[in-house]
Design a protein around this motif. Sequence first.
Motif, short mmCIF file in Angstrom:
data_model
loop_
_atom_site.label_atom_id
_atom_site.label_comp_id
_atom_site.label_asym_id
_atom_site.label_seq_id
_atom_site.Cartn_x
_atom_site.Cartn_y
_atom_site.Cartn_z
N THR A 1 15.37 -10.71 83.01
CA THR A 1 15.12 -10.02 84.27
C THR A 1 14.60 -10.97 85.32
O THR A 1 13.70 -11.77 85.06
CB THR A 1 14.10 -8.88 84.05
OG1 THR A 1 14.59 -8.03 83.01
CG2 THR A 1 13.91 -8.06 85.29
N PHE A 2 15.17 -10.87 86.52
CA PHE A 2 14.67 -11.63 87.66
C PHE A 2 13.70 -10.77 88.45
O PHE A 2 14.05 -9.69 88.93
CB PHE A 2 15.82 -12.07 88.58
CG PHE A 2 15.34 -12.85 89.77
CD1 PHE A 2 15.20 -14.21 89.70
CD2 PHE A 2 15.01 -12.20 90.96
CE1 PHE A 2 14.73 -14.94 90.80
CE2 PHE A 2 14.54 -12.91 92.05
CZ PHE A 2 14.41 -14.28 91.98
N LEU A 3 12.47 -11.25 88.56
CA LEU A 3 11.47 -10.65 89.41
C LEU A 3 10.96 -11.79 90.29
O LEU A 3 10.53 -12.82 89.78
CB LEU A 3 10.34 -10.04 88.57
CG LEU A 3 9.28 -9.24 89.30
CD1 LEU A 3 9.87 -8.04 90.01
CD2 LEU A 3 8.20 -8.79 88.33
N ASP A 4 11.03 -11.62 91.60
CA ASP A 4 10.78 -12.71 92.52
C ASP A 4 9.50 -13.49 92.24
O ASP A 4 9.49 -14.72 92.30
CB ASP A 4 10.83 -12.24 93.97
CG ASP A 4 9.81 -11.15 94.30
OD1 ASP A 4 9.11 -10.66 93.38
OD2 ASP A 4 9.72 -10.78 95.48
N ARG A 5 8.42 -12.82 91.89
CA ARG A 5 7.15 -13.54 91.71
C ARG A 5 7.20 -14.53 90.55
O ARG A 5 6.37 -15.43 90.48
CB ARG A 5 5.99 -12.57 91.56
CG ARG A 5 5.96 -11.82 90.25
CD ARG A 5 4.78 -10.91 90.17
NE ARG A 5 5.11 -9.68 90.86
CZ ARG A 5 4.64 -8.50 90.56
NH1 ARG A 5 3.76 -8.37 89.61
NH2 ARG A 5 5.01 -7.43 91.19
N TYR A 6 8.14 -14.36 89.62
CA TYR A 6 8.29 -15.29 88.50
C TYR A 6 9.51 -16.19 88.66
O TYR A 6 9.57 -17.26 88.05
CB TYR A 6 8.41 -14.52 87.18
CG TYR A 6 7.23 -13.63 86.89
CD1 TYR A 6 5.95 -14.15 86.75
CD2 TYR A 6 7.39 -12.26 86.77
CE1 TYR A 6 4.87 -13.33 86.50
CE2 TYR A 6 6.32 -11.44 86.52
CZ TYR A 6 5.06 -11.98 86.38
OH TYR A 6 3.98 -11.15 86.14
N CYS B 1 23.28 -12.28 88.86
CA CYS B 1 22.80 -11.30 87.88
C CYS B 1 23.92 -10.35 87.46
O CYS B 1 24.96 -10.26 88.11
CB CYS B 1 21.62 -10.52 88.44
SG CYS B 1 22.05 -9.38 89.75
N GLY B 2 23.67 -9.62 86.39
CA GLY B 2 24.65 -8.66 85.90
C GLY B 2 24.48 -7.26 86.46
O GLY B 2 25.42 -6.48 86.52
N THR B 3 23.26 -6.93 86.91
CA THR B 3 22.94 -5.59 87.39
C THR B 3 21.83 -5.69 88.43
O THR B 3 20.91 -6.49 88.28
CB THR B 3 22.43 -4.71 86.23
OG1 THR B 3 23.45 -4.60 85.24
CG2 THR B 3 22.04 -3.32 86.68
N LEU B 4 21.91 -4.84 89.44
CA LEU B 4 20.83 -4.70 90.41
C LEU B 4 20.12 -3.38 90.14
O LEU B 4 20.75 -2.33 90.11
CB LEU B 4 21.36 -4.71 91.85
CG LEU B 4 20.36 -4.40 92.96
CD1 LEU B 4 19.22 -5.41 92.99
CD2 LEU B 4 21.07 -4.33 94.30
N VAL B 5 18.81 -3.45 89.89
CA VAL B 5 17.99 -2.26 89.71
C VAL B 5 17.11 -2.13 90.96
O VAL B 5 16.35 -3.05 91.28
CB VAL B 5 17.13 -2.35 88.43
CG1 VAL B 5 16.11 -1.22 88.38
CG2 VAL B 5 18.03 -2.32 87.20
N VAL B 6 17.24 -1.01 91.66
CA VAL B 6 16.52 -0.77 92.91
C VAL B 6 15.42 0.25 92.67
O VAL B 6 15.70 1.40 92.35
CB VAL B 6 17.48 -0.25 94.00
CG1 VAL B 6 16.72 0.01 95.29
CG2 VAL B 6 18.63 -1.24 94.23
N ASP C 1 24.88 -19.97 82.25
CA ASP C 1 24.86 -18.54 81.91
C ASP C 1 23.58 -18.11 81.23
O ASP C 1 23.11 -17.00 81.44
CB ASP C 1 26.06 -18.19 81.02
CG ASP C 1 27.27 -17.80 81.84
OD1 ASP C 1 27.15 -17.68 83.07
OD2 ASP C 1 28.34 -17.64 81.24
N THR C 2 22.99 -18.98 80.41
CA THR C 2 21.77 -18.61 79.70
C THR C 2 20.59 -18.45 80.67
O THR C 2 19.60 -17.83 80.32
CB THR C 2 21.41 -19.64 78.62
OG1 THR C 2 21.29 -20.92 79.25
CG2 THR C 2 22.46 -19.68 77.54
N ASP C 3 20.70 -19.02 81.87
CA ASP C 3 19.64 -18.89 82.87
C ASP C 3 19.87 -17.72 83.82
O ASP C 3 18.99 -17.35 84.57
CB ASP C 3 19.52 -20.18 83.70
CG ASP C 3 19.04 -21.35 82.87
OD1 ASP C 3 18.42 -21.13 81.82
OD2 ASP C 3 19.29 -22.50 83.28
N ARG C 4 21.07 -17.17 83.80
CA ARG C 4 21.38 -16.07 84.72
C ARG C 4 20.70 -14.80 84.24
O ARG C 4 20.78 -14.44 83.08
CB ARG C 4 22.89 -15.86 84.79
CG ARG C 4 23.61 -16.99 85.46
CD ARG C 4 25.08 -16.63 85.66
NE ARG C 4 25.83 -17.76 86.17
CZ ARG C 4 25.91 -18.08 87.46
NH1 ARG C 4 25.28 -17.36 88.35
NH2 ARG C 4 26.61 -19.13 87.84
#
Length: 159
Positions: free
Chosen positions: A35-40, A59-64, A3-6
């Motif tokens: 936050t997940f950003l593909d480049r990282y 993830c908990g939320t999708l931001v588009v 969970d800490t990595d999600r």
Amino acid sequence: MPDTDRPDVFLSYSRSDGEAAEVLRRRLAEAGLRTFLDRYGLPAGQPWQPQLESALAGCGTLVVLLGPSGIGTWQHREIQLGLDRQAAGEATSAPFPVIPVLLPGLARDKVPVGRFLNLNTWVDLRQGLDEPEALQRLIAGAQGKAIAAAVGGRLLAGI
């Protein structure tokens, strides 16, 4: 994935909106959101599609992010997966926010209407990526809250 990595937030963006994605990633991180950003978030030397799908599923939320160049091909797929997860969550009482964010340069007549994504309340950052009320709305929405509930009726001016 523990969970800490999600990630709390998965940022979906068109490549042409990469700079805006980076600015918003930093703003969300400053607010304490992972936050997940593909480049990282995508490890080198591994297939990226399963990694992307796993991050979106966890993830908990999708931001588009919606910018002037429109929705990218892979971004469209991320939106589809996110909206499918949101619909499934409604059936199981497990809400999954999908937050459309209007970026600077997006003309009023280019806001994507007539799409399922348009059924969700958006955050309007067309006046600038540092607009305090809109940023607070994004942060609160990523936590599944309305802005008033998240800030107790007062805006955080220093964001």
